[in-house]
Write an enzyme that holds these catalytic residues in place. Structure first.
Site, PDB file in Angstrom:
ATOM      1  N   ASN A 105      -7.929   1.299 -24.363  1.00  0.00           N
ATOM      2  CA  ASN A 105      -8.100   0.194 -25.321  1.00  0.00           C
ATOM      3  C   ASN A 105      -8.570  -1.122 -24.698  1.00  0.00           C
ATOM      4  O   ASN A 105      -9.210  -1.918 -25.374  1.00  0.00           O
ATOM      5  CB  ASN A 105      -6.815  -0.019 -26.131  1.00  0.00           C
ATOM      6  CG  ASN A 105      -5.645  -0.456 -25.280  1.00  0.00           C
ATOM      7  OD1 ASN A 105      -5.530  -0.042 -24.127  1.00  0.00           O
ATOM      8  ND2 ASN A 105      -4.788  -1.279 -25.821  1.00  0.00           N
ATOM      9  N   LYS A 128      -8.311   5.427 -11.909  1.00  0.00           N
ATOM     10  CA  LYS A 128      -8.852   6.429 -12.847  1.00  0.00           C
ATOM     11  C   LYS A 128      -8.830   5.831 -14.252  1.00  0.00           C
ATOM     12  O   LYS A 128      -7.761   5.619 -14.827  1.00  0.00           O
ATOM     13  CB  LYS A 128      -8.001   7.707 -12.842  1.00  0.00           C
ATOM     14  CG  LYS A 128      -8.681   8.836 -13.630  1.00  0.00           C
ATOM     15  CD  LYS A 128      -7.748   9.957 -13.984  1.00  0.00           C
ATOM     16  CE  LYS A 128      -6.941   9.691 -15.210  1.00  0.00           C
ATOM     17  NZ  LYS A 128      -7.719   9.414 -16.443  1.00  0.00           N
ATOM     18  N   GLY A 180      -0.514   3.404 -20.477  1.00  0.00           N
ATOM     19  CA  GLY A 180      -0.802   4.451 -21.452  1.00  0.00           C
ATOM     20  C   GLY A 180       0.404   4.703 -22.335  1.00  0.00           C
ATOM     21  O   GLY A 180       1.268   3.836 -22.491  1.00  0.00           O
ATOM     22  N   SER A 181       0.461   5.906 -22.880  1.00  0.00           N
ATOM     23  CA  SER A 181       1.507   6.218 -23.859  1.00  0.00           C
ATOM     24  C   SER A 181       2.835   6.544 -23.183  1.00  0.00           C
ATOM     25  O   SER A 181       2.876   6.883 -21.991  1.00  0.00           O
ATOM     26  CB  SER A 181       1.055   7.411 -24.704  1.00  0.00           C
ATOM     27  OG  SER A 181       0.897   8.536 -23.862  1.00  0.00           O
ATOM     28  N   VAL A 182       3.901   6.496 -23.944  1.00  0.00           N
ATOM     29  CA  VAL A 182       5.238   6.804 -23.411  1.00  0.00           C
ATOM     30  C   VAL A 182       5.312   8.252 -22.890  1.00  0.00           C
ATOM     31  O   VAL A 182       5.785   8.467 -21.764  1.00  0.00           O
ATOM     32  CB  VAL A 182       6.339   6.526 -24.471  1.00  0.00           C
ATOM     33  CG1 VAL A 182       7.705   6.967 -23.964  1.00  0.00           C
ATOM     34  CG2 VAL A 182       6.361   5.038 -24.819  1.00  0.00           C
ATOM     35  N   PRO A 183       4.838   9.263 -23.640  1.00  0.00           N
ATOM     36  CA  PRO A 183       4.961  10.636 -23.120  1.00  0.00           C
ATOM     37  C   PRO A 183       4.247  10.821 -21.780  1.00  0.00           C
ATOM     38  O   PRO A 183       4.789  11.443 -20.862  1.00  0.00           O
ATOM     39  CB  PRO A 183       4.309  11.508 -24.212  1.00  0.00           C
ATOM     40  CG  PRO A 183       4.346  10.679 -25.442  1.00  0.00           C
ATOM     41  CD  PRO A 183       4.284   9.243 -25.018  1.00  0.00           C
ATOM     42  N   GLU A 202       3.245   0.524 -17.931  1.00  0.00           N
ATOM     43  CA  GLU A 202       2.894  -0.331 -19.074  1.00  0.00           C
ATOM     44  C   GLU A 202       2.642   0.604 -20.234  1.00  0.00           C
ATOM     45  O   GLU A 202       1.570   1.224 -20.337  1.00  0.00           O
ATOM     46  CB  GLU A 202       1.628  -1.145 -18.771  1.00  0.00           C
ATOM     47  CG  GLU A 202       1.762  -2.152 -17.647  1.00  0.00           C
ATOM     48  CD  GLU A 202       2.542  -3.395 -18.041  1.00  0.00           C
ATOM     49  OE1 GLU A 202       2.993  -3.497 -19.194  1.00  0.00           O
ATOM     50  OE2 GLU A 202       2.717  -4.270 -17.181  1.00  0.00           O
ATOM     51  N   CYS A 236      -1.416  -2.615 -27.448  1.00  0.00           N
ATOM     52  CA  CYS A 236      -0.056  -2.140 -27.160  1.00  0.00           C
ATOM     53  C   CYS A 236       1.031  -3.086 -27.650  1.00  0.00           C
ATOM     54  O   CYS A 236       2.056  -2.656 -28.141  1.00  0.00           O
ATOM     55  CB  CYS A 236       0.099  -1.934 -25.661  1.00  0.00           C
ATOM     56  SG  CYS A 236      -0.394  -3.392 -24.723  1.00  0.00           S
ATOM     57  N   GLU A 339       4.290   4.006 -33.220  1.00  0.00           N
ATOM     58  CA  GLU A 339       3.108   3.215 -32.857  1.00  0.00           C
ATOM     59  C   GLU A 339       1.881   3.827 -33.545  1.00  0.00           C
ATOM     60  O   GLU A 339       1.584   5.005 -33.357  1.00  0.00           O
ATOM     61  CB  GLU A 339       2.924   3.247 -31.338  1.00  0.00           C
ATOM     62  CG  GLU A 339       1.806   2.351 -30.859  1.00  0.00           C
ATOM     63  CD  GLU A 339       1.598   2.420 -29.343  1.00  0.00           C
ATOM     64  OE1 GLU A 339       1.634   3.532 -28.785  1.00  0.00           O
ATOM     65  OE2 GLU A 339       1.388   1.361 -28.738  1.00  0.00           O
ATOM     66  N   GLU A 416       2.784  -7.067 -14.878  1.00  0.00           N
ATOM     67  CA  GLU A 416       1.423  -7.379 -14.454  1.00  0.00           C
ATOM     68  C   GLU A 416       1.185  -8.854 -14.750  1.00  0.00           C
ATOM     69  O   GLU A 416       1.781  -9.412 -15.669  1.00  0.00           O
ATOM     70  CB  GLU A 416       0.420  -6.485 -15.198  1.00  0.00           C
ATOM     71  CG  GLU A 416       0.605  -5.034 -14.787  1.00  0.00           C
ATOM     72  CD  GLU A 416      -0.472  -4.087 -15.283  1.00  0.00           C
ATOM     73  OE1 GLU A 416      -0.886  -4.203 -16.443  1.00  0.00           O
ATOM     74  OE2 GLU A 416      -0.883  -3.228 -14.496  1.00  0.00           O
TER      75      GLU A 416
HETATM   76  N1  LIG Z   1       1.853  -1.808 -22.134  1.00  0.00           N
HETATM   77  C1  LIG Z   1       0.569  -1.993 -21.891  1.00  0.00           C
HETATM   78  O1  LIG Z   1       0.168  -2.875 -21.144  1.00  0.00           O
HETATM   79  C2  LIG Z   1      -0.467  -1.098 -22.552  1.00  0.00           C
HETATM   80  C3  LIG Z   1      -1.800  -1.507 -22.558  1.00  0.00           C
HETATM   81  C4  LIG Z   1      -2.740  -0.687 -23.175  1.00  0.00           C
HETATM   82  C5  LIG Z   1      -2.361   0.505 -23.780  1.00  0.00           C
HETATM   83  N2  LIG Z   1      -1.063   0.884 -23.770  1.00  0.00           N
HETATM   84  C6  LIG Z   1      -0.638   2.131 -24.443  1.00  0.00           C
HETATM   85  O2  LIG Z   1      -1.559   3.176 -24.170  1.00  0.00           O
HETATM   86  C7  LIG Z   1      -1.546   4.110 -25.246  1.00  0.00           C
HETATM   87  C8  LIG Z   1      -2.969   4.440 -25.646  1.00  0.00           C
HETATM   88  O3  LIG Z   1      -3.709   4.843 -24.552  1.00  0.00           O
HETATM   89  P1  LIG Z   1      -4.087   6.371 -24.235  1.00  0.00           P
HETATM   90  O4  LIG Z   1      -4.191   7.117 -25.522  1.00  0.00           O
HETATM   91  O5  LIG Z   1      -5.248   6.333 -23.324  1.00  0.00           O
HETATM   92  O6  LIG Z   1      -2.779   6.865 -23.453  1.00  0.00           O
HETATM   93  P2  LIG Z   1      -2.557   8.265 -22.673  1.00  0.00           P
HETATM   94  O7  LIG Z   1      -1.142   8.238 -22.218  1.00  0.00           O
HETATM   95  O8  LIG Z   1      -3.010   9.398 -23.501  1.00  0.00           O
HETATM   96  O9  LIG Z   1      -3.557   8.191 -21.417  1.00  0.00           O
HETATM   97  C9  LIG Z   1      -3.488   7.140 -20.486  1.00  0.00           C
HETATM   98  C10 LIG Z   1      -4.120   7.590 -19.184  1.00  0.00           C
HETATM   99  O10 LIG Z   1      -3.328   8.612 -18.604  1.00  0.00           O
HETATM  100  C11 LIG Z   1      -4.153   9.707 -18.208  1.00  0.00           C
HETATM  101  N3  LIG Z   1      -3.316  10.906 -18.228  1.00  0.00           N
HETATM  102  C12 LIG Z   1      -3.112  11.764 -19.257  1.00  0.00           C
HETATM  103  N4  LIG Z   1      -2.236  12.732 -18.881  1.00  0.00           N
HETATM  104  C13 LIG Z   1      -1.899  12.486 -17.591  1.00  0.00           C
HETATM  105  C14 LIG Z   1      -1.039  13.124 -16.661  1.00  0.00           C
HETATM  106  N5  LIG Z   1      -0.351  14.222 -16.971  1.00  0.00           N
HETATM  107  N6  LIG Z   1      -0.916  12.603 -15.430  1.00  0.00           N
HETATM  108  C15 LIG Z   1      -1.589  11.472 -15.088  1.00  0.00           C
HETATM  109  N7  LIG Z   1      -2.426  10.825 -15.932  1.00  0.00           N
HETATM  110  C16 LIG Z   1      -2.579  11.319 -17.178  1.00  0.00           C
HETATM  111  C17 LIG Z   1      -5.280   9.657 -19.221  1.00  0.00           C
HETATM  112  O11 LIG Z   1      -6.404  10.377 -18.753  1.00  0.00           O
HETATM  113  C18 LIG Z   1      -5.526   8.168 -19.314  1.00  0.00           C
HETATM  114  O12 LIG Z   1      -6.302   7.710 -18.239  1.00  0.00           O
HETATM  115  C19 LIG Z   1      -0.766   3.438 -26.353  1.00  0.00           C
HETATM  116  O13 LIG Z   1       0.526   3.980 -26.424  1.00  0.00           O
HETATM  117  C20 LIG Z   1      -0.711   1.982 -25.919  1.00  0.00           C
HETATM  118  O14 LIG Z   1       0.390   1.276 -26.428  1.00  0.00           O
HETATM  119  C21 LIG Z   1      -0.112   0.107 -23.155  1.00  0.00           C
HETATM  120  C1  LIG Z   2      -4.528  -9.208 -24.082  1.00  0.00           C
HETATM  121  N1  LIG Z   2      -3.514  -8.618 -24.926  1.00  0.00           N
HETATM  122  C2  LIG Z   2      -3.812  -8.923 -26.309  1.00  0.00           C
HETATM  123  C3  LIG Z   2      -2.214  -9.194 -24.614  1.00  0.00           C
HETATM  124  C4  LIG Z   2      -3.512  -7.167 -24.826  1.00  0.00           C
HETATM  125  C5  LIG Z   2      -2.918  -6.598 -23.577  1.00  0.00           C
HETATM  126  C6  LIG Z   2      -3.190  -5.105 -23.434  1.00  0.00           C
HETATM  127  C7  LIG Z   2      -2.540  -4.284 -24.458  1.00  0.00           C
HETATM  128  O1  LIG Z   2      -2.960  -3.286 -24.995  1.00  0.00           O
END
Ligand SMILES: NC(=O)c1ccc[n+]([C@@H]2O[C@H](COP(=O)([O-])OP(=O)(O)OC[C@H]3O[C@@H](n4cnc5c(N)ncnc54)[C@H](O)[C@@H]3O)[C@@H](O)[C@H]2O)c1
Ligand SMILES: C[N+](C)(C)CCCC=O
Length: 442
Positions: A105, A128, A180-183, A202, A236, A339, A416
């Site tokens: 995103n 990556k 990325g995502s929680v799982p 994050e 996020c 989410e 961060e």
């Molecule tokens: N807290 C934050 O700063 C923040 C910022 C942006 C997005 N997000 C979260 O990210 C999510 C959306 O992003 P997404 O759909 O790309 O998330 P995702 O968890 O599907 O993927 C994130 C990354 O992890 C990699 N990945 C997938 N499986 C993996 C594994 N088994 N081992 C290592 N790497 C693996 C993916 O290729 C990708 O690069 C949302 O839940 C969003 O809230 C959080």
């Molecule tokens: C710059 N923002 C709006 C805080 C987004 C941070 C990254 C979250 O997805």
């Protein structure tokens, strides 16, 4: 399709088989911009070795020398006096090769937020990006190269889960910083734990925004829009659970719906556009699915929530939807608990401060939160009591790089941005200096 190229050093970037598509316009919808071959064990190993070789030189450079290439924050230790004139001091030293794994995103921002402090602290980074957004991290590598970062210090490897797994399991990697995502975050943490690697996570969120009746209403409405519709809602930390004190609910809804309906959705390259297309067709379908489920569970759609075709014929086939406001929401609804990661605002009424804080905290997430009120005591009391890594008072989604960003609870840990980031990309060495004779027990 761009032709097949392999560039090694300063970064690894394979073009070949995995499509990255543009979501917005006819010229590009579904059209392949470039193709990637996911990096396998051999390429990952090569990238990490090349990063490690560069790290051995980079770590020896003084902060001033690194500052010629990258703007380095003040990295310092402590001096501790001990009895008899003896003393100790601490040094902040780099960790080694750090891995960054990014979500789709904010692809450039995520790569920068991870790699800049990592490199400033004397580490190397292998990054990556998400396979959905593979290109901008490579542009960042080019910028680093132009700025004078040594070859190999910042490497980009392409791929999905398999490549990410290889990176997390590699024995030469000292730290994994994941967005990325929680799982997926849980898997990354589990793999890193096996190698006793440091981790920053994050992760996702379902953040609450509390709007009290004494707020400045126009600002609260603008804040609610910033909290929900920035970047098509694919943020996020968005404040997607909007709790509004019952007395001002009618006025709030009238204003928020009016403004939401007026959001110009269209070509993101035009200055006037305020919302573009969602990242992909499956993601659009997922977000629309949340809206259908919300209706089934009793929510009322006040506006949006359906796919749209902007008037520009070039945008036909783009993954656009109208930003959506949901009324009649309850805390137990799917749209309020999960989410959505799209332009969908859920609005809920509340009566008292104590009640709304309890409801706001009743979630496994804890990334961000917000409060609109004119009562300064209430603002700080609410900020203290909300279980989230950030609380915005009388605004939302303000995150300059000087300010730390990160989550509580299942939204992750580590921070961060801000000076505190140094702690997450360095380790502390204690040096103890004896100025007298050794007082031996033996
Ligand atoms: N807290 C934050 O700063 C923040 C910022 C942006 C997005 N997000 C979260 O990210 C999510 C959306 O992003 P997404 O759909 O790309 O998330 P995702 O968890 O599907 O993927 C994130 C990354 O992890 C990699 N990945 C997938 N499986 C993996 C594994 N088994 N081992 C290592 N790497 C693996 C993916 O290729 C990708 O690069 C949302 O839940 C969003 O809230 C959080
Ligand atoms: C710059 N923002 C709006 C805080 C987004 C941070 C990254 C979250 O997805």
């Amino acid at each position: 399709m761009i032709g097949c190229t392999t560039w090694l050093h300063p970064y690894v970037f394979y073009l070949g088989a995995q499509p990255a598509c543009k979501p917005a316009n006819l010229v590009c919808v579904g059209r392949i911009l470039c193709q990637m071959v996911p990096c396998g064990a051999e390429e990952v190993d090569e990238a990490i070795k090349s990063a490690h070789a560069a790290y051995l030189q980079w770590r020896k450079m003084a902060g001033m020398e690194r500052a010629r290439v990258i703007c380095v924050l003040f990295i310092k230790g402590q001096h501790i006096q001990l009895p008899g004139g003896s003393f100790a001091y601490t040094r902040r030293e780099p960790l080694g090769v750090c891995v960054g794994i990014g979500a789709w995103n904010y692809p450039f921002q995520i790569a920068s937020w991870k790699s800049a402090p990592a490199l400033a602290c004397g580490n190397a980074m292998v990054f990556k990006p998400s396979p959905m957004t593979p290109v901008t991290a490579v542009i960042l590598a080019e910028i680093y190269k132009e700025a004078g970062v040594p070859d190999g210090l910042f490497c980009v490897v392409q791929g999905g889960a398999d490549t990410g797994t290889l990176l997390c399991q590699h024995p030469k990697v000292a730290k994994v910083s994941f967005t990325g995502s929680v799982p997926t975050g849980k898997k990354v943490m589990e793999m890193s734990a096996k190698g006793v690697k440091q981790v920053t996570l994050e992760l996702g969120g379902k953040s609450p925004l509390l709007i009290f009746k004494d707020c400045e209403l126009e600002n609260a409405v603008k804040g609610a829009l910033m909290a929900n519709f920035l970047t098509q809602g694919e943020v996020c930390c968005n404040g997607t659970r909007v709790y509004v004190q019952r007395e001002i609910m009618p006025q709030f809804l009238e204003k928020v719906v009016k403004r939401t309906k007026a959001i110009p959705v269209g070509d993101p390259l035009l200055d006037g556009t305020r919302m573009g297309a969602l990242i992909s067709k499956p993601h659009l379908e997922k977000v629309l699915g949340f809206v259908s489920q919300a209706k089934k569970e009793g929510a009322k759609v006040l506006c949006g929530g359906e796919p749209i075709v902007p008037s520009d014929p070039n945008l036909k086939g783009g993954y656009f939807m109208a930003p959506c406001v949901l009324d009649n929401c309850r805390d137990d609804m799917t749209c309020v608990k999960e989410e959505i990661f799209g332009p969908v605002m859920s609005v809920l009424p509340f009566d008292t401060e104590e009640e709304v804080i309890g409801r706001a905290n009743n979630t496994t997430f804890g990334l961000a939160s917000g409060v609109f009120t004119r009562d300064i005591s209430r603002a700080h009391r609410v900020a203290e009591n909300l279980e989230a890594g950030t609380c915005f008072i009388n605004n939302y989604n303000i995150s300059p790089v000087e300010v730390p960003f990160g989550g509580y609870k299942m939204s992750g840990f580590g921070r961060e941005n801000g000076q505190v980031t140094i702690e997450y990309y360095s380790q502390l060495k204690t040096v103890v200096v004896e100025m007298g004779d050794v007082d031996s027990l033996f």
